[in-house]
Design a protein around this motif. Sequence first.
Motif, mmCIF file in Angstrom:
data_model
loop_
_atom_site.group_PDB
_atom_site.id
_atom_site.type_symbol
_atom_site.label_atom_id
_atom_site.label_comp_id
_atom_site.label_asym_id
_atom_site.label_seq_id
_atom_site.Cartn_x
_atom_site.Cartn_y
_atom_site.Cartn_z
ATOM 1 N N LYS A 70 0.820 -1.211 0.000
ATOM 2 C CA LYS A 70 0.000 0.000 0.000
ATOM 3 C C LYS A 70 0.860 1.270 0.000
ATOM 4 O O LYS A 70 0.382 2.349 -0.360
ATOM 5 C CB LYS A 70 -0.928 -0.009 1.227
ATOM 6 C CG LYS A 70 -1.909 1.135 1.279
ATOM 7 C CD LYS A 70 -2.809 1.029 2.507
ATOM 8 C CE LYS A 70 -3.721 2.249 2.621
ATOM 9 N NZ LYS A 70 -4.563 2.193 3.843
ATOM 10 N N TYR A 71 2.131 1.142 0.389
ATOM 11 C CA TYR A 71 2.992 2.313 0.527
ATOM 12 C C TYR A 71 4.275 2.122 -0.296
ATOM 13 O O TYR A 71 5.348 1.831 0.242
ATOM 14 C CB TYR A 71 3.336 2.535 2.003
ATOM 15 C CG TYR A 71 2.114 2.661 2.870
ATOM 16 C CD1 TYR A 71 1.411 3.859 2.963
ATOM 17 C CD2 TYR A 71 1.631 1.566 3.576
ATOM 18 C CE1 TYR A 71 0.277 3.973 3.741
ATOM 19 C CE2 TYR A 71 0.493 1.669 4.363
ATOM 20 C CZ TYR A 71 -0.178 2.871 4.438
ATOM 21 O OH TYR A 71 -1.306 2.970 5.213
ATOM 22 N N PRO A 72 4.181 2.310 -1.610
ATOM 23 C CA PRO A 72 5.324 2.031 -2.500
ATOM 24 C C PRO A 72 6.513 2.965 -2.302
ATOM 25 O O PRO A 72 7.621 2.636 -2.730
ATOM 26 C CB PRO A 72 4.724 2.183 -3.897
ATOM 27 C CG PRO A 72 3.529 3.057 -3.712
ATOM 28 C CD PRO A 72 2.990 2.727 -2.365
ATOM 29 N N LYS A 73 6.314 4.122 -1.662
ATOM 30 C CA LYS A 73 7.440 5.038 -1.484
ATOM 31 C C LYS A 73 8.424 4.550 -0.415
ATOM 32 O O LYS A 73 9.527 5.064 -0.301
ATOM 33 C CB LYS A 73 6.952 6.443 -1.130
ATOM 34 C CG LYS A 73 6.414 6.602 0.273
ATOM 35 C CD LYS A 73 6.193 8.072 0.665
ATOM 36 C CE LYS A 73 5.135 8.730 -0.201
ATOM 37 N NZ LYS A 73 4.724 10.051 0.365
ATOM 38 N N PHE A 74 8.011 3.534 0.373
ATOM 39 C CA PHE A 74 8.846 3.041 1.464
ATOM 40 C C PHE A 74 9.427 1.657 1.179
ATOM 41 O O PHE A 74 8.762 0.807 0.576
ATOM 42 C CB PHE A 74 8.046 2.963 2.770
ATOM 43 C CG PHE A 74 7.595 4.290 3.295
ATOM 44 C CD1 PHE A 74 8.512 5.250 3.701
ATOM 45 C CD2 PHE A 74 6.243 4.592 3.382
ATOM 46 C CE1 PHE A 74 8.098 6.479 4.182
ATOM 47 C CE2 PHE A 74 5.815 5.814 3.872
ATOM 48 C CZ PHE A 74 6.745 6.760 4.265
ATOM 49 N N ASN A 75 10.648 1.449 1.656
ATOM 50 C CA ASN A 75 11.254 0.123 1.691
ATOM 51 C C ASN A 75 11.071 -0.419 3.114
ATOM 52 O O ASN A 75 11.660 0.114 4.055
ATOM 53 C CB ASN A 75 12.745 0.202 1.349
ATOM 54 C CG ASN A 75 12.988 0.853 0.003
ATOM 55 O OD1 ASN A 75 12.368 0.483 -0.993
ATOM 56 N ND2 ASN A 75 13.873 1.838 -0.032
ATOM 57 N N PHE A 76 10.242 -1.439 3.267
ATOM 58 C CA PHE A 76 9.907 -1.970 4.584
ATOM 59 C C PHE A 76 11.006 -2.918 5.079
ATOM 60 O O PHE A 76 11.483 -3.782 4.332
ATOM 61 C CB PHE A 76 8.586 -2.741 4.533
ATOM 62 C CG PHE A 76 7.362 -1.875 4.614
ATOM 63 C CD1 PHE A 76 6.359 -2.147 5.538
ATOM 64 C CD2 PHE A 76 7.189 -0.785 3.767
ATOM 65 C CE1 PHE A 76 5.221 -1.366 5.620
ATOM 66 C CE2 PHE A 76 6.051 0.006 3.840
ATOM 67 C CZ PHE A 76 5.066 -0.282 4.768
ATOM 68 N N SER A 77 11.385 -2.771 6.342
ATOM 69 C CA SER A 77 12.287 -3.715 6.999
ATOM 70 C C SER A 77 12.045 -3.631 8.497
ATOM 71 O O SER A 77 11.299 -2.764 8.961
ATOM 72 C CB SER A 77 13.753 -3.401 6.673
ATOM 73 O OG SER A 77 14.126 -2.147 7.195
ATOM 74 N N HIS A 78 12.656 -4.521 9.252
ATOM 75 C CA HIS A 78 12.473 -4.475 10.706
ATOM 76 C C HIS A 78 13.798 -4.759 11.405
ATOM 77 O O HIS A 78 14.716 -5.350 10.837
ATOM 78 C CB HIS A 78 11.399 -5.459 11.171
ATOM 79 C CG HIS A 78 11.798 -6.891 11.094
ATOM 80 N ND1 HIS A 78 11.758 -7.624 9.918
ATOM 81 C CD2 HIS A 78 12.263 -7.744 12.042
ATOM 82 C CE1 HIS A 78 12.156 -8.859 10.147
ATOM 83 N NE2 HIS A 78 12.473 -8.967 11.432
ATOM 84 N N MET A 79 13.856 -4.326 12.669
ATOM 85 C CA MET A 79 15.022 -4.555 13.511
ATOM 86 C C MET A 79 14.514 -4.802 14.935
ATOM 87 O O MET A 79 13.612 -4.108 15.407
ATOM 88 C CB MET A 79 15.960 -3.341 13.468
ATOM 89 C CG MET A 79 17.209 -3.485 14.323
ATOM 90 S SD MET A 79 18.224 -1.980 14.269
ATOM 91 C CE MET A 79 18.742 -1.996 12.564
ATOM 92 N N TYR A 80 15.093 -5.785 15.598
ATOM 93 C CA TYR A 80 14.676 -6.103 16.963
ATOM 94 C C TYR A 80 15.466 -5.286 17.988
ATOM 95 O O TYR A 80 16.672 -5.062 17.824
ATOM 96 C CB TYR A 80 14.856 -7.586 17.252
ATOM 97 C CG TYR A 80 13.881 -8.483 16.528
ATOM 98 C CD1 TYR A 80 12.521 -8.418 16.812
ATOM 99 C CD2 TYR A 80 14.316 -9.386 15.564
ATOM 100 C CE1 TYR A 80 11.617 -9.232 16.148
ATOM 101 C CE2 TYR A 80 13.420 -10.209 14.898
ATOM 102 C CZ TYR A 80 12.068 -10.122 15.195
ATOM 103 O OH TYR A 80 11.174 -10.922 14.530
ATOM 104 N N ILE A 81 14.775 -4.855 19.045
ATOM 105 C CA ILE A 81 15.448 -4.225 20.178
ATOM 106 C C ILE A 81 16.287 -5.302 20.861
ATOM 107 O O ILE A 81 15.776 -6.372 21.180
ATOM 108 C CB ILE A 81 14.418 -3.644 21.171
ATOM 109 C CG1 ILE A 81 13.565 -2.572 20.478
ATOM 110 C CG2 ILE A 81 15.120 -3.049 22.389
ATOM 111 C CD1 ILE A 81 12.352 -2.156 21.275
#
Length: 235
Positions: A70-81
Amino acid sequence: FFLGIDNQELIDLAIESGFDGGVEEIASIESTVDAINEVTKENNKNLIFLLPNSNLYNNELDTFYSIEKKYPKFNFSHMYIPTSLDEKFSGAINRLNNKDNVILFLDSYKESKNNLDYTSDVCNTIFNLINVPIFNLVGYSELDYCVGGKVLDAYNQGFELANLILNKFNYNSTPTFVSYDKVNKWIFNYNYLNKFYSLHYKYEDNVEVIGAPLPLRKQALEDSLPFVIIIISLI
């Protein structure tokens, strides 16, 4: 009645089992990403979901990636605390200091108090190391370093549950289940919003804005009030 459930299967089971009501506790991930999308004008930004390293938050991680298209302008990723702040993680955090990065932060709120206190200390250390926009999802955490977001709010949850119970006792009301979208609360830090985004975010009337300047008319009134009091006293 139920309170503080974030598992949709359990919520559905409670409804099917004849509960008289309940209040959901689910992070407003999509609504907050909507706000990030509105204030971010550039394309190809990195949206990094920073969350606790625990299976308790798998649903939130799944929800985050489910809206990626839904949000093509963003590159999605994650990082754990991390469970500890070592040199490897400190290096990874320092690399976040990039103008193309935006952080969506989910603070711990499901663990024991000892874990919560420790995680809070780790997060404060992290926030002191980075200088990028941080949008948050939990209202129990510090807002000193965050732009804001639609956050979990314990007061609103308790208030809605009390209303459900009172209505049941006083009026024998039909079963009512309050969605997380109703009890979660929009809150922004005015200084950080303007630090990272020169434009003014068009928030709704029911949004709390920490540190927002008074309207000009009210400023003028408050600035002149001491002089008016002195003049009246002299008269």
